[in-house]
Scaffold this motif. Structure first.
Motif, short mmCIF file in Angstrom:
data_model
loop_
_atom_site.label_atom_id
_atom_site.label_comp_id
_atom_site.label_asym_id
_atom_site.label_seq_id
_atom_site.Cartn_x
_atom_site.Cartn_y
_atom_site.Cartn_z
N GLY A 1 8.23 -15.68 -8.17
CA GLY A 1 8.12 -14.37 -7.52
C GLY A 1 8.89 -13.32 -8.29
O GLY A 1 8.60 -13.03 -9.44
N GLY A 2 9.90 -12.73 -7.65
CA GLY A 2 10.70 -11.72 -8.31
C GLY A 2 9.87 -10.54 -8.77
O GLY A 2 9.02 -10.01 -8.05
N ALA A 3 10.07 -10.15 -10.03
CA ALA A 3 9.38 -8.98 -10.58
C ALA A 3 7.87 -9.16 -10.62
O ALA A 3 7.13 -8.17 -10.75
CB ALA A 3 9.91 -8.70 -11.98
N HIS A 4 7.40 -10.38 -10.48
CA HIS A 4 5.96 -10.63 -10.53
C HIS A 4 5.20 -9.89 -9.42
O HIS A 4 4.00 -9.63 -9.55
CB HIS A 4 5.70 -12.14 -10.41
N ILE A 5 5.88 -9.53 -8.34
CA ILE A 5 5.17 -8.87 -7.25
C ILE A 5 4.61 -7.51 -7.66
O ILE A 5 3.64 -7.05 -7.06
CB ILE A 5 6.05 -8.73 -5.99
N HIS A 6 5.18 -6.90 -8.69
CA HIS A 6 4.64 -5.62 -9.16
C HIS A 6 3.26 -5.82 -9.79
O HIS A 6 2.36 -5.01 -9.60
CB HIS A 6 5.61 -4.98 -10.14
N VAL A 7 3.10 -6.91 -10.54
CA VAL A 7 1.79 -7.26 -11.09
C VAL A 7 0.81 -7.59 -9.97
O VAL A 7 -0.34 -7.13 -9.94
CB VAL A 7 1.91 -8.45 -12.06
N LEU A 8 1.27 -8.42 -9.04
CA LEU A 8 0.41 -8.85 -7.94
C LEU A 8 -0.08 -7.67 -7.10
O LEU A 8 -1.19 -7.69 -6.57
CB LEU A 8 1.17 -9.84 -7.05
N ALA A 9 0.74 -6.65 -7.00
CA ALA A 9 0.34 -5.48 -6.23
C ALA A 9 -0.83 -4.75 -6.86
O ALA A 9 -1.64 -4.12 -6.17
CB ALA A 9 1.52 -4.52 -6.09
N GLY B 1 12.14 -14.28 -25.14
CA GLY B 1 12.87 -13.08 -25.54
C GLY B 1 12.01 -11.83 -25.49
O GLY B 1 12.45 -10.78 -25.01
N ILE B 2 10.78 -11.92 -26.00
CA ILE B 2 9.87 -10.78 -25.95
C ILE B 2 9.58 -10.40 -24.50
O ILE B 2 9.54 -9.21 -24.14
CB ILE B 2 8.58 -11.10 -26.72
N SER B 3 9.39 -11.40 -23.65
CA SER B 3 9.14 -11.15 -22.23
C SER B 3 10.33 -10.46 -21.57
O SER B 3 10.16 -9.54 -20.77
CB SER B 3 8.84 -12.47 -21.51
N ALA B 4 11.53 -10.92 -21.90
CA ALA B 4 12.73 -10.32 -21.31
C ALA B 4 12.84 -8.85 -21.68
O ALA B 4 13.18 -8.00 -20.84
CB ALA B 4 13.97 -11.09 -21.77
N ILE B 5 12.56 -8.53 -22.93
CA ILE B 5 12.60 -7.12 -23.36
C ILE B 5 11.48 -6.33 -22.70
O ILE B 5 11.68 -5.20 -22.22
CB ILE B 5 12.52 -7.04 -24.89
N ASP B 6 10.29 -6.91 -22.62
CA ASP B 6 9.16 -6.24 -21.96
C ASP B 6 9.51 -5.88 -20.52
O ASP B 6 9.28 -4.74 -20.08
CB ASP B 6 7.94 -7.17 -21.99
N LEU B 7 10.07 -6.82 -19.79
CA LEU B 7 10.42 -6.56 -18.38
C LEU B 7 11.50 -5.50 -18.27
O LEU B 7 11.44 -4.62 -17.39
CB LEU B 7 10.86 -7.86 -17.72
N ALA B 8 12.49 -5.56 -19.16
CA ALA B 8 13.55 -4.55 -19.12
C ALA B 8 12.99 -3.16 -19.43
O ALA B 8 13.44 -2.15 -18.86
CB ALA B 8 14.65 -4.92 -20.12
N LEU B 9 12.00 -3.09 -20.31
CA LEU B 9 11.39 -1.79 -20.62
C LEU B 9 10.61 -1.24 -19.44
O LEU B 9 10.65 -0.03 -19.17
CB LEU B 9 10.48 -1.93 -21.85
N TRP B 10 9.89 -2.08 -18.73
CA TRP B 10 9.19 -1.61 -17.54
C TRP B 10 10.19 -1.16 -16.47
O TRP B 10 9.96 -0.15 -15.78
CB TRP B 10 8.28 -2.71 -16.99
N ASP B 11 11.28 -1.90 -16.33
CA ASP B 11 12.32 -1.49 -15.38
C ASP B 11 12.88 -0.13 -15.77
O ASP B 11 13.06 0.75 -14.91
CB ASP B 11 13.43 -2.56 -15.36
N PRO C 1 13.33 2.40 -7.42
CA PRO C 1 12.77 2.60 -8.76
C PRO C 1 12.96 1.36 -9.64
O PRO C 1 13.93 0.62 -9.50
CB PRO C 1 13.58 3.78 -9.30
N GLY C 2 12.01 1.16 -10.55
CA GLY C 2 12.10 0.06 -11.49
C GLY C 2 11.45 -1.20 -10.99
O GLY C 2 10.49 -1.16 -10.22
N LEU C 3 11.99 -2.34 -11.44
CA LEU C 3 11.41 -3.66 -11.13
C LEU C 3 12.17 -4.39 -10.03
O LEU C 3 12.17 -5.62 -10.01
CB LEU C 3 11.40 -4.54 -12.39
N SER C 4 12.80 -3.68 -9.13
CA SER C 4 13.53 -4.33 -8.05
C SER C 4 12.57 -5.18 -7.25
O SER C 4 11.36 -4.93 -7.19
CB SER C 4 14.18 -3.30 -7.14
N SER C 5 13.09 -6.22 -6.63
CA SER C 5 12.25 -7.15 -5.86
C SER C 5 13.09 -7.81 -4.80
O SER C 5 14.31 -7.62 -4.69
CB SER C 5 11.67 -8.21 -6.80
#
Length: 347
Positions: free
Chosen positions: A301-309, A103-113, A341-345
């Protein structure tokens, strides 16, 4: 800008083609989608996926809506690490690891998006990216496939331009692993990376026995040979094997990686966005690993590519086969980064 509402959508349905690893059948498509809305009309979205228990997406939705969301309504959504601290303190008594971390991760990702969308840029630009494409391998070698099916899907992955493939091991005797590895190697060629993943199936002695054979077969890494929390076992195993030990997808929070890295028990670190704590923790785990000279390859993968970049120690993004509609193409074995824009992947 303030958070005004957090809503959750849930999907849980049978998977059309169930897949199997050494310890479980993944037979469902489950998803919990979290939407964070603000008073300025900007919203952020994240998706958490589930492969097994029917009720898990709905249970996670209940945690988000009833426990996590109420304490951050009215907060500034750009204070992402501050919100993380608040939610961890809230869930500490019940245990933050597990679905609370999801749940915390889901909110974290939505906030970055949300942050990326509010600024009109993809999140990788906010993280200080050092590359615009990510080397990719295909996780296609599931255990429900017979040898012919394994050969066919591995060949397909190489035709699509992936740099290498990963396959599951540990579902049967070592002789079975050997014959399957040799079949895949014959298809992908002598130089393509071939990784093996045991999904925590072995005890120490069996992991050591099989690891020595995987070394001889020129496998690139040996993934999750032991139960995820056995730090001492990973350290001892790494001391006795030359093949890198890859692990991390079943560890919760960056603290769970500290002793593993310091002890030399991991040769390729692999956090999972849902369990580790979202984009924020995965980025911090990756930077910690970089300090120890340990490469980083995402789980999924998915949103993880933003970290990997952004990480200096990135080596791979994990993927399934490319979509049949052709909307994604690899460039030199790499995924291009999204420009929206955001966490699109691409996922």
């Amino acid at each position: 800008m303030k958070i005004t509402r957090i809503t959750v959508d849930v999907v849980s349905e049978p998977k059309e083609h169930p897949v199997r690893d050494a310890i479980q059948l993944l037979d469902r498509n489950g998803r919990t989608r979290v939407i964070v809305e603000t008073d300025e009309g900007v919203s952020g979205v994240s998706d958490s996926h589930f492969g097994r228990v029917v009720s898990s997406p709905a249970v996670l939705a209940k945690i988000v809506t009833d426990q996590l969301a109420p304490v951050i309504i009215g907060e500034d959504p750009t204070l992402i690490r501050g919100i993380r601290k608040t939610l961890r303190e809230l869930t500490d008594y019940q245990g933050t690891a597990g679905l609370s971390s999801y749940g915390i991760s889901a909110i974290d990702l939505a906030l970055w998006d949300l942050l990326g969308k509010s600024l009109g840029v993809p999140v990788w630009r906010l993280l200080g990216a050092q590359r615009t494409t990510i080397p990719a391998y295909a996780m296609v070698g599931w255990l429900e496939l017979d040898v012919a099916g394994l050969e066919a899907v591995s060949a397909k992955a190489m035709e699509q331009g992936f740099r290498g493939v990963k396959m599951k091991v540990g579902g049967g005797p070592l002789t079975e692993d050997v014959s399957r590895i040799r079949a895949v190697r014959a298809v992908i060629g002598a130089d393509a990376p071939l990784m093996v993943d045991a999904n925590q199936a072995f005890g120490f002695s069996e992991a050591l026995r099989r690891g020595r054979v995987y070394e001889e077969l020129d496998c690139r890494w040996f993934e999750e040979p032991l139960p995820a929390g056995d730090t001492d076992g990973h350290v001892r195993l790494a001391e006795k094997l030359d093949i890198p030990i890859a692990t991390g997808e079943n560890r919760y929070g960056q603290e769970a990686f500290r002793d593993l890295l310091a002890g030399g028990g991991v040769g390729v670190v692999q956090p999972d966005l849902r369990r580790a704590g979202g984009l924020t923790d995965c980025l911090e785990i990756g930077l910690m690993a970089a300090g120890f000279g340990v490469p980083y390859a995402s789980h999924g993968g998915g949103a993880h590519i933003h970290v990997l970049a952004a990480l200096p120690n990135t080596i791979y993004v994990e993927s399934g086969l490319l979509p049949a509609d052709g909307r994604v193409e690899l460039v030199d074995g790499c995924y291009p980064l999204p420009l929206e824009p955001g966490l699109s992947s691409w996922h």
